[in-house]
Design a protein around this motif. Sequence first.
Motif, mmCIF file in Angstrom:
data_model
loop_
_atom_site.group_PDB
_atom_site.id
_atom_site.type_symbol
_atom_site.label_atom_id
_atom_site.label_comp_id
_atom_site.label_asym_id
_atom_site.label_seq_id
_atom_site.Cartn_x
_atom_site.Cartn_y
_atom_site.Cartn_z
ATOM 1 N N LEU A 11 0.827 -1.215 0.000
ATOM 2 C CA LEU A 11 0.000 0.000 0.000
ATOM 3 C C LEU A 11 0.856 1.258 0.000
ATOM 4 C CD1 LEU A 11 -2.858 -0.984 2.489
ATOM 5 C CD2 LEU A 11 -2.999 -0.830 0.030
ATOM 6 N N VAL A 63 -5.702 8.048 1.430
ATOM 7 C CA VAL A 63 -6.288 6.770 1.888
ATOM 8 C C VAL A 63 -5.213 5.700 2.017
ATOM 9 C CG1 VAL A 63 -7.876 4.900 1.251
ATOM 10 C CG2 VAL A 63 -8.584 7.265 0.969
ATOM 11 N N LEU A 64 -4.362 5.590 1.003
ATOM 12 C CA LEU A 64 -3.330 4.529 1.006
ATOM 13 C C LEU A 64 -2.257 4.777 2.060
ATOM 14 C CD1 LEU A 64 -2.914 3.933 -2.825
ATOM 15 C CD2 LEU A 64 -3.906 2.364 -1.176
ATOM 16 N N SER A 67 -3.876 3.950 5.419
ATOM 17 C CA SER A 67 -4.126 2.506 5.491
ATOM 18 C C SER A 67 -2.842 1.733 5.746
ATOM 19 C CB SER A 67 -4.755 2.001 4.195
ATOM 20 O OG SER A 67 -5.900 2.732 3.905
ATOM 21 N N SER A 68 -1.765 2.134 5.067
ATOM 22 C CA SER A 68 -0.491 1.407 5.245
ATOM 23 C C SER A 68 0.011 1.534 6.680
ATOM 24 C CB SER A 68 0.558 1.921 4.260
ATOM 25 O OG SER A 68 0.872 3.274 4.523
ATOM 26 N N VAL A 95 -10.338 -1.126 2.236
ATOM 27 C CA VAL A 95 -9.557 -0.108 1.517
ATOM 28 C C VAL A 95 -9.798 -0.224 0.011
ATOM 29 C CG1 VAL A 95 -7.206 0.708 1.030
ATOM 30 C CG2 VAL A 95 -7.802 -0.032 3.334
ATOM 31 N N MET A 98 -13.050 1.336 -0.996
ATOM 32 C CA MET A 98 -12.957 2.795 -1.011
ATOM 33 C C MET A 98 -12.273 3.289 -2.288
ATOM 34 S SD MET A 98 -13.848 5.405 0.716
ATOM 35 C CE MET A 98 -13.610 7.148 0.479
ATOM 36 N N ILE A 99 -11.242 2.566 -2.716
ATOM 37 C CA ILE A 99 -10.518 2.962 -3.936
ATOM 38 C C ILE A 99 -11.419 2.807 -5.165
ATOM 39 C CG2 ILE A 99 -8.623 2.250 -5.473
ATOM 40 C CD1 ILE A 99 -6.997 1.795 -2.843
ATOM 41 N N LEU A 216 -9.462 3.938 10.514
ATOM 42 C CA LEU A 216 -9.689 3.970 9.058
ATOM 43 C C LEU A 216 -11.054 4.535 8.713
ATOM 44 C CD1 LEU A 216 -8.358 0.655 7.488
ATOM 45 C CD2 LEU A 216 -7.694 2.965 6.909
ATOM 46 N N SER A 220 -10.539 8.282 6.628
ATOM 47 C CA SER A 220 -10.451 8.394 5.166
ATOM 48 C C SER A 220 -11.327 7.424 4.379
ATOM 49 C CB SER A 220 -8.993 8.170 4.742
ATOM 50 O OG SER A 220 -8.533 6.932 5.256
ATOM 51 N N THR A 221 -12.095 6.582 5.042
ATOM 52 C CA THR A 221 -12.838 5.594 4.228
ATOM 53 C C THR A 221 -14.355 5.789 4.305
ATOM 54 O OG1 THR A 221 -12.520 4.029 6.041
ATOM 55 C CG2 THR A 221 -11.071 3.797 4.170
#
Length: 568
Positions: A11, A63-64, A67-68, A95, A98-99, A216, A220-221
């Motif tokens: 990620l 987001v990434l 998440s990472s 995740v 969401m993407i 999360l 951002s999700t």
Amino acid sequence: MMLYFVLSLILFLCMMILCLLGMFMYMTEKVFFLEWSMFSINSMELIYLILLDWLSLSFMVVVLFISSLVIFYSKSYMLLDLNKNRFILMVFLFVLSMIFMIISPNLFSILLGWDGLGLVSFCLVIYFQNVKSNNSGLLTILSNRLGDGILLLLLAWMLNLSSLNFYLFYFKMVDMSILKLMGILLILVSITKSAQIPFSAWLPAAMAAPTPVSALVHSSTLVTAGVYLLIRFYNLLFISDSLKYLLLLGIVTMFMSGISALFEFDMKKIIALSTLSQLGLMISTLGLSLVSLSMFHLMTHAFFKALLFLCAGSMIHSFYNFQDIRYLGGAMKYMPITFSCFMVSNLSLMGMFFMSGFYSKDLILEMMSMKFMNLFIYVIFYICILLTLLYSIRLMFMSFFNYSNFFILMEFHDEDKFMGLGMFGLMLMSIFSGSILKWMLNYTIKFIYLKKVMKFMVIYFLILGLIFSFLLIVNYNYFKNLLFFFFCNNYMWFLSLITVFSMNYYILNLGKNVIKILDMGWSEYLIKLNILMNFNISMNFFLKFQKNLIKIFLLIFILLIFFIYLMF
């Protein structure tokens, strides 16, 4: 545990690549539309559209990155959990959904990510599999399914425009009444996912999920998906004249969540209510037509809110899974790293000078002051900022500066390197992300003309907030004695009771009664079993004919001959 590290690294590398691509596309002002023809049968063709512009790429980077670091943090946080592999795969699906939602310019493909978010969030909320988790999960999924149903309605109405793609609208050619209805449907879709009034009850209930999931969801999700959808469909809202509803909804939600956070004792729920307050700020900013500032605050808010939850998770570990702030206190000298990260995220949330939250909040307030609007809205905006200050200071005081209120034989410790590194990465972004985004994406307004008293209004409210927070901490028992006032705000203006009992409880009870009457009652015997019994009797009668087939045919033949003989 290797899976956590590998996914986190993947990620992070994806984030770096997308960051470079996003910068390139912003500088060159390019937009990429990618079409993937999935299959074609006769005249029907299913095409999956992907939209890559600087807006979608910059939000994907946020987001990434979060998440990472959250997955890296979870490596240590979920160490003793029996189902940690299931947990990490569900987070990865979350995740991914969401993407899918971010890169879709098409309502049909947005539905894929939108439904994925709702379903996986339900699985994560009921992760600990107890009664509280089950109730919270049901409330979450039912509230989100309501939004999904409205999204399907919006999908059907968009067929009037001959395209499901919101980049290809010809608004001038469409009847205004259709656009008005679509604007209202879009707002209803977004406020169910972003938990605005009257759908706010599920957001604090979703705190039953593990803390990394909360970080999360609230940064951002899940809850930001609604705001992102509104930003994407901004043209539809503007042309259909629906922005005024957004302004009203956002301000009422901000005010309600700010007051409710003052009377809450669960640490994670206080942070959840602060998310609700910030979402209200973003949506009311959109209602003022400040679409770029709303996106700016969405991105800066993600970093410090994720950090706030990770710090809360670290404290919950140290305090033997206690979340009630009445049992905390005096943790500053035992947990210096967690304390410093918590202070940075909290100061950024309050909009302290030169933290990331300051850049977006200050611009929003100054631009709001330049708008022509009602005095009531102007005052409520600043009161909501004051409430943010109050509940943040109360949370900080009760957790770190208060006298020690915990049990004996507590083993305090700052967490290991995995949790520490996750928090440290987000702490850096909580300090610098506001200024970086402001300089890189050019969120700079050259001329803001305001009166001196309006320009210094933020400073006045900061000083007022410090005085009020001191009075609140000293005289808190006085507020607790105002029972109706206390319980009204502790239950979010009774929203949780109203929505659960009016929307969920009675509907589920109706389903139970239907099963009781139809499947387990007299109707089962009078209708279904009665028909079945008569059917069995008639089948047995015909079966006897089938068993004696040759004998019966011969008998019929003889009778036929006899009948012919008699007739002729």
